[in-house]
Write an enzyme that holds these catalytic residues in place. Structure first.
Site: not given
Ligand code: GLY
Ligand code: MN
Ligand code: MN
Length: 436
Positions: A35, A267, A380
């Site tokens: 939970d 990023d 990148e």
């Protein structure tokens, strides 16, 4: 939150969907275990249009409706539930603060939805991971189709709003850019701290902790994605997240970490020696990746197509690997047959925004998208040679001294009217600033 930005986005959506009705569902609340729930993260499209940060909410856009063009369904106030799970905005405050023409309790969705669909010529809906909700919307659609003969109006097709949303989200407003600059500045500080603090003997998670502390200290929500702190051969695993290894002198350290500010992301990747200096092989490959990255960044300017950016990095890396004897073949064949893929297996970049891998698309049919001002993209390229490297058929085995080297250099680039701006320039990448 800047209301004018959200209002402008909604007007743009309403005019683009014209006679249709669009339905957006809020993100479900993800469960960590039993939970216990994860921190809530709103669905990016839902957030983009509403700024509303709760689960169990639905936004409806009905430009053709006489009274209500923007309708929200939200969780009602509930003192007992709020004591456990936090404050809810509630129906009244949602109307007052979120600009909706009408707000209903979420339990009344099925009751009110038909009146916002019956005049629409099309339903815009993205089929998401919530199957039960997909079925619910489909049921509304089907029941509308059944009544079409009698009524003469109602949607007879369903379109994904992705194309419309991508086109909107691709161009960042001044407000969005200010959030992204903030996310970049915080992550840059964290990277610069890691560059200073790295040393043999540290565990990867120690640097992760230092960096993520900077994120929270400056008010970022947290990491934009699980931080990658990869030493030695771990640098060859693109999404390495264990971050539990002790780093050794002589190895490289690849850190890919960014943060999230008001849902907008940075990023950034840097790769440098764990110790003071690059080894000769590390240096050669690092210089090659840097050369590829700089050449690719040079292609980011208004009017240039996406593939030129990508192809440039592939060409520089392929050329370099052929020169080093790590790939055998003619440059054009190496590129055409993708013989570089065992070393450079991912794309050169992606759009950046509310999603780290942001929407925007690269192509429509056969036509590559061209860059335009106010877009943000990562650059990148990388080279990765796993310790258990396997050459393609007909290609040579890589000599041992190159094994276990993984390098990526990643910057966030804003397209400007004249070219581009490297938003992440505050983090050094020239060898002279990474060695000591
Ligand atoms: N950090 C995820 C990526 O660079 O795409
Ligand atoms: Mn990236
Ligand atoms: Mn990255």
């Amino acid at each position: 939150m800047l209301h004018s930005d959200f209002q402008r986005r909604r007007s743009q959506l309403l005019s683009k969907i014209a006679g249709g009705t669009a339905i957006f569902n809020a993100a479900p609340q993800a469960v960590m275990h039993n939970d216990v729930e994860y921190n809530f993260r709103q669905d990016s499209a839902f957030y983009y249009l509403t700024g509303f940060n709760e689960t169990d909410a639905v936004a409806v856009f009905a430009p053709h409706h006489d009274e209500h063009q923007y309708i929200l369904f939200v969780q009602p106030k509930d003192r007992a539930k709020e004591t456990w799970s936090g404050y809810r905005v509630g129906v009244d405050a949602a109307k007052e603060h979120y600009g909706a023409d009408m707000v209903y309790p979420i339990a009344e969705l099925d009751q009110h939805l038909p009146k916002y669909l019956e005049k629409a010529d099309k339903l815009y809906y993205h089929f998401g991971i919530d199957q039960a909700f997909n079925d619910r919307i489909l049921n509304h659609y089907r029941s509308g189709v059944r009544q079409y003969d009698r009524r003469g109006t109602g949607p007879l097709s369903i379109a994904d709003p992705m194309a419309v949303m991508s086109a909107l989200r691709l161009h960042k407003s001044d407000y969005e850019l200010s959030q992204m600059r903030q996310a970049v500045a915080i992550a840059a500080e964290a990277h610069n701290l890691a560059i200073q603090k790295r040393k043999p003997g540290l565990y990867e998670y120690e640097l992760q902790a230092e960096m993520e502390m900077i994120f929270r200290q400056h008010g970022a929500i947290g990491p934009a994605y699980p931080s990658i702190v990869a030493s030695g051969a771990n640098s060859c695993i693109l999404h390495y997240v264990e971050n539990d290894r002790q780093m050794q002198d002589g190895e490289l350290l690849l850190i890919d970490a960014g943060c999230s500010v008001n849902y907008y992301n940075s990023d950034i990747t840097r790769t440098y020696p764990v110790g003071d200096r690059f080894s000769p092989e590390q240096r050669i490959l690092y210089e090659l990746v840097l050369k590829a990255q700089l050449a690719a960044i040079d292609k980011i300017k208004p009017g240039n197509p996406w593939n030129e950016f990508d192809d440039t990095a592939v060409r520089v890396i392929s050329e370099g690997l052929i020169e080093l004897g790590l790939i055998v073949g003619e440059l054009d064949t190496v590129i055409k047959d993708k013989l570089y893929k065992p070393f450079f297996m991912h794309g050169t970049g992606h759009w950046l925004g509310l999603d780290v891998h942001d929407v925007g698309g690269r192509k429509t049919g056969d036509l590559w998208h061209t860059f335009a001002p106010n877009q943000v993209i990562t650059a990148e390229p990388g080279i990765y040679i796993r310790s258990d490297f396997e050459p393609l058929e007909g290609q040579p085995m890589v000599p041992d001294r190159w094994l276990g080297i993984g390098i990526r250099i990643e910057d966030d680039i804003l397209v400007t009217p004249d070219g581009n701006e490297v938003l992440t320039a505050a983090v050094p990448k020239a060898i002279e600033f990474l060695e000591r």
